[in-house]
Motif scaffolding. Structure first.
Motif, PDB file in Angstrom:
ATOM      1  N   GLY A  93       0.527  -1.222   0.130  1.00  0.00           N
ATOM      2  CA  GLY A  93      -0.045  -0.034  -0.076  1.00  0.00           C
ATOM      3  C   GLY A  93       0.814   1.368  -0.054  1.00  0.00           C
ATOM      4  N   ASP A  94       2.341   1.114   0.048  1.00  0.00           N
ATOM      5  CA  ASP A  94       2.920   2.468   0.068  1.00  0.00           C
ATOM      6  C   ASP A  94       3.069   2.962  -1.295  1.00  0.00           C
ATOM      7  OD1 ASP A  94       3.753   1.943   2.678  1.00  0.00           O
ATOM      8  OD2 ASP A  94       5.914   0.903   2.048  1.00  0.00           O
ATOM      9  N   LYS A  95       2.809   4.415  -1.342  1.00  0.00           N
ATOM     10  CA  LYS A  95       2.997   5.339  -2.524  1.00  0.00           C
ATOM     11  C   LYS A  95       4.238   5.442  -3.059  1.00  0.00           C
ATOM     12  CE  LYS A  95      -1.536   6.008  -2.514  1.00  0.00           C
ATOM     13  NZ  LYS A  95      -2.544   4.808  -2.948  1.00  0.00           N
ATOM     14  N   ASP A  96       5.112   5.399  -2.085  1.00  0.00           N
ATOM     15  CA  ASP A  96       6.606   5.676  -2.487  1.00  0.00           C
ATOM     16  C   ASP A  96       7.250   4.355  -3.129  1.00  0.00           C
ATOM     17  OD1 ASP A  96       6.844   4.295   0.122  1.00  0.00           O
ATOM     18  OD2 ASP A  96       8.424   5.775   0.584  1.00  0.00           O
ATOM     19  N   VAL A  97       6.449   3.159  -3.209  1.00  0.00           N
ATOM     20  CA  VAL A  97       7.199   2.032  -4.022  1.00  0.00           C
ATOM     21  C   VAL A  97       6.811   1.907  -5.377  1.00  0.00           C
ATOM     22  CG1 VAL A  97       7.312  -0.408  -3.798  1.00  0.00           C
ATOM     23  CG2 VAL A  97       7.223   0.884  -1.671  1.00  0.00           C
ATOM     24  N   CYS A  98       7.946   2.191  -6.419  1.00  0.00           N
ATOM     25  CA  CYS A  98       7.392   2.037  -7.582  1.00  0.00           C
ATOM     26  C   CYS A  98       8.112   0.817  -8.335  1.00  0.00           C
ATOM     27  CB  CYS A  98       7.823   3.603  -8.331  1.00  0.00           C
ATOM     28  SG  CYS A  98       7.733   3.605 -10.020  1.00  0.00           S
ATOM     29  N   PHE A  99       7.482   0.147  -9.255  1.00  0.00           N
ATOM     30  CA  PHE A  99       7.868  -0.750  -9.836  1.00  0.00           C
ATOM     31  C   PHE A  99       8.467  -0.590 -11.243  1.00  0.00           C
ATOM     32  CE2 PHE A  99       5.315  -2.961  -6.776  1.00  0.00           C
ATOM     33  CZ  PHE A  99       6.255  -4.103  -6.317  1.00  0.00           C
ATOM     34  N   VAL A 100       9.533  -0.764 -11.919  1.00  0.00           N
ATOM     35  CA  VAL A 100      10.158  -0.833 -13.150  1.00  0.00           C
ATOM     36  C   VAL A 100      10.041  -2.330 -13.812  1.00  0.00           C
ATOM     37  CG1 VAL A 100      12.070   0.189 -14.614  1.00  0.00           C
ATOM     38  CG2 VAL A 100      11.442   1.132 -12.324  1.00  0.00           C
ATOM     39  N   TYR A 101       9.033  -2.358 -14.684  1.00  0.00           N
ATOM     40  CA  TYR A 101       8.845  -3.810 -15.460  1.00  0.00           C
ATOM     41  C   TYR A 101      10.013  -3.659 -16.500  1.00  0.00           C
ATOM     42  CZ  TYR A 101       6.999  -7.386 -18.212  1.00  0.00           C
ATOM     43  OH  TYR A 101       6.646  -8.390 -19.050  1.00  0.00           O
ATOM     44  N   LEU A 102      11.112  -4.605 -16.475  1.00  0.00           N
ATOM     45  CA  LEU A 102      12.090  -4.805 -17.413  1.00  0.00           C
ATOM     46  C   LEU A 102      11.394  -5.821 -18.297  1.00  0.00           C
ATOM     47  CD1 LEU A 102      15.105  -4.472 -15.465  1.00  0.00           C
ATOM     48  CD2 LEU A 102      14.062  -2.544 -16.880  1.00  0.00           C
TER      49      LEU A 102
END
Length: 164
Positions: A93-102
């Motif tokens: 639920g953290d808004k400051d966790v961002c995924f980068v899908y390679l």
């Protein structure tokens, strides 16, 4: 801010994660370091991991993310994060966790795995990972093609991240 470079084995998570951390002047943590010896042995022997194998691993990575957040530190992590439910554990639920899908084609991934040395992952498991993969949507991750150069991947990632 926590960035998590995600994708199947061979996507370049470690290389891109290290480069992102260098550019952002923050720490880098490879999610593979949190695998149990049993998980590594299974993958080395070409045995796909099950959800039950992955849950403790994901919770351990989440705990490491929380440590960085508690210390008010930015960080880059890597984790295959194949399913949305896995990403939900890591994100919590953290808004400051961002995924980068390679994202890459099976052919490019297979070629990379065939030439990789010194890694516990058996290349025969690629199809199992692709079968398990639930590609994230735009609402869930930044998506970048692995057919770009590593430098271009980092630039594209940072550009998309800033635009969010």
């Amino acid at each position: 801010m926590i960035l998590i470079a995600m994708g199947v084995s061979g996507a370049g998570k470690t290389r891109i994660g290290e480069m992102l951390a260098e550019r952002l002047k923050c720490s880098f943590t490879d999610g593979d370091a949190f695998h149990s010896a049993a998980n590594k042995e299974k993958m080395h022997n070409g045995i796909p991991l099950t959800d039950d194998d992955r849950w403790p691993w994901l919770r351990t990575i989440r705990a490491a993310i929380e440590e960085k957040q508690a210390a008010h530190e930015d960080a880059v992590f890597t984790c295959s994060s194949l399913k949305r439910s896995y990403r939900d554990i890591l994100r919590a639920g953290d808004k400051d966790v961002c995924f980068v899908y390679l994202k890459g084609s099976r052919e490019v991934l297979q070629e990379r795995l065939q030439t990789r040395t010194g890694h516990f992952f058996d290349p025969s498991l690629l199809q199992s990972q692709l079968d398990t993969l639930e590609e994230p949507g735009d609402d869930e991750a930044i998506t970048v093609s692995i057919e770009l150069t590593p430098e271009q991947i980092v630039e594209e990632t940072l550009s998309q991240f800033r635009a969010r």
